[in-house]
Write an enzyme that holds these catalytic residues in place. Structure first.
Site, PDB file in Angstrom:
ATOM      1  N   SER A  98       0.783  -1.196  -0.084  1.00  0.00           N
ATOM      2  CA  SER A  98       0.150   0.035   0.166  1.00  0.00           C
ATOM      3  C   SER A  98       0.742   1.116  -0.071  1.00  0.00           C
ATOM      4  O   SER A  98       2.103   1.237   0.373  1.00  0.00           O
ATOM      5  CB  SER A  98      -0.846   0.044   1.118  1.00  0.00           C
ATOM      6  OG  SER A  98      -1.413   1.293   1.345  1.00  0.00           O
ATOM      7  N   TYR A 132      -4.107  -0.959   9.790  1.00  0.00           N
ATOM      8  CA  TYR A 132      -3.664  -1.171   8.503  1.00  0.00           C
ATOM      9  C   TYR A 132      -2.254  -0.643   8.013  1.00  0.00           C
ATOM     10  O   TYR A 132      -1.726  -1.367   7.580  1.00  0.00           O
ATOM     11  CB  TYR A 132      -4.634   0.021   7.714  1.00  0.00           C
ATOM     12  CG  TYR A 132      -4.688  -0.627   6.321  1.00  0.00           C
ATOM     13  CD1 TYR A 132      -5.320  -1.597   5.707  1.00  0.00           C
ATOM     14  CD2 TYR A 132      -3.936   0.364   5.508  1.00  0.00           C
ATOM     15  CE1 TYR A 132      -5.616  -1.718   4.292  1.00  0.00           C
ATOM     16  CE2 TYR A 132      -3.849   0.260   4.067  1.00  0.00           C
ATOM     17  CZ  TYR A 132      -4.507  -1.007   3.441  1.00  0.00           C
ATOM     18  OH  TYR A 132      -4.610  -1.031   2.104  1.00  0.00           O
TER      19      TYR A 132
END
Length: 252
Positions: free
Chosen positions: A144, A157
């Protein structure tokens, strides 16, 4: 040159294949010739993806596993291997929970880490063991932009995606000499369920767009080429790499 990117005779397992990035990756691998096992957290969740692949002349299967339950992850690996050798593993299944760090529930932290990190390691371990015996295999982890930065109100996350990049490099260090390629794709800001809240926030949406040189959010199909490249023999000398597909976000 086209033979470099051909996946004919290969079998892939893609988690998170019911929608978004995972669905687009599963379809791309199938278009390149791979037989694709599409996995979703819900029973029959990936059936639509598998059906679309078959309607286009490909071969696909649909399996289900709750990635937060490591017993189900183990069963998923067994079910996948029962279909034959797995040549390509794409750890795409993921989840996100938003809350200020001071109030972040530990239960949500643990769920995010199990889904995003623990399941990726366990599947890599279980399927990687077979790949090591065969002396060939491709593992693609989905990282990410928050593998590089901290984000806002998404501590679990962010931690999981930093860890995914470290895991990618650690496995490459151990397994590259045995013929395996372990790499990651770091998507930029893509239109998916995970980013829905950001898309709906007018201020954040505009701030994100202003920083992307390409001037737009990514669409799931924008990952197709990167996924096929890392799954194919074209990437045989690429290992431990995190490939950013971000419209130029990191360059700004």
């Amino acid at each position: 040159m086209s033979a470099l990117f051909s996946l004919k005779g290969q079998r892939a397992l893609v988690t998170g294949a019911s929608r978004g990035l995972g669905k687009a990756i599963a379809q791309a691998l199938a278009e390149a010739g791979a037989s694709v096992i599409c996995c979703s957290s819900q029973v029959e969740g990936a059936s639509a993806t598998a059906s679309q692949i078959e309607a286009q002349g490909g071969q696909a299967y649909a399996l289900a596993a709750d990635l937060s339950d490591l017993d189900q992850v183990r069963l998923l690996a067994e079910q996948a291997l029962a279909l034959g050798q797995i040549h390509i593993l794409v750890n795409c299944g993921g989840t996100i929970f938003r809350a200020p760090a001071v109030d972040y529930p530990m239960q949500e932290w643990q769920t995010v880490m199990r889904v995003n990190l623990d399941s990726a390691f366990l599947l890599s371990q279980l399927l990687g063991a077979q790949m090591l015996k065969r002396g060939q295999g491709k593992i693609i982890n989905i990282a990410s932009m928050l593998s590089y930065s901290g984000g806002i109100t998404v501590p679990a996350y962010t931690a999981s995606k930093h860890a995914i990049t470290g895991l990618t490099k650690a496995l490459a260090n151990e397994w590259a000499t045995s013929g395996l390629n372990i790499n990651a794709i770091a998507p930029g800001y893509f239109r998916t369920d995970n980013t829905f809240a950001l898309q709906q926030d007018e201020v954040r949406n505009q701030a994100i767009l202003a920083r992307i040189p390409a001037g737009r959010w990514g669409e799931p199909e924008d990952l197709a080429g990167a996924a096929v490249f890392l799954a194919s023999s074209a990437s045989n000398y690429v290992n431990g790499h995190v490939l950013a597909v971000d419209g130029g976000w990191l360059a700004r």
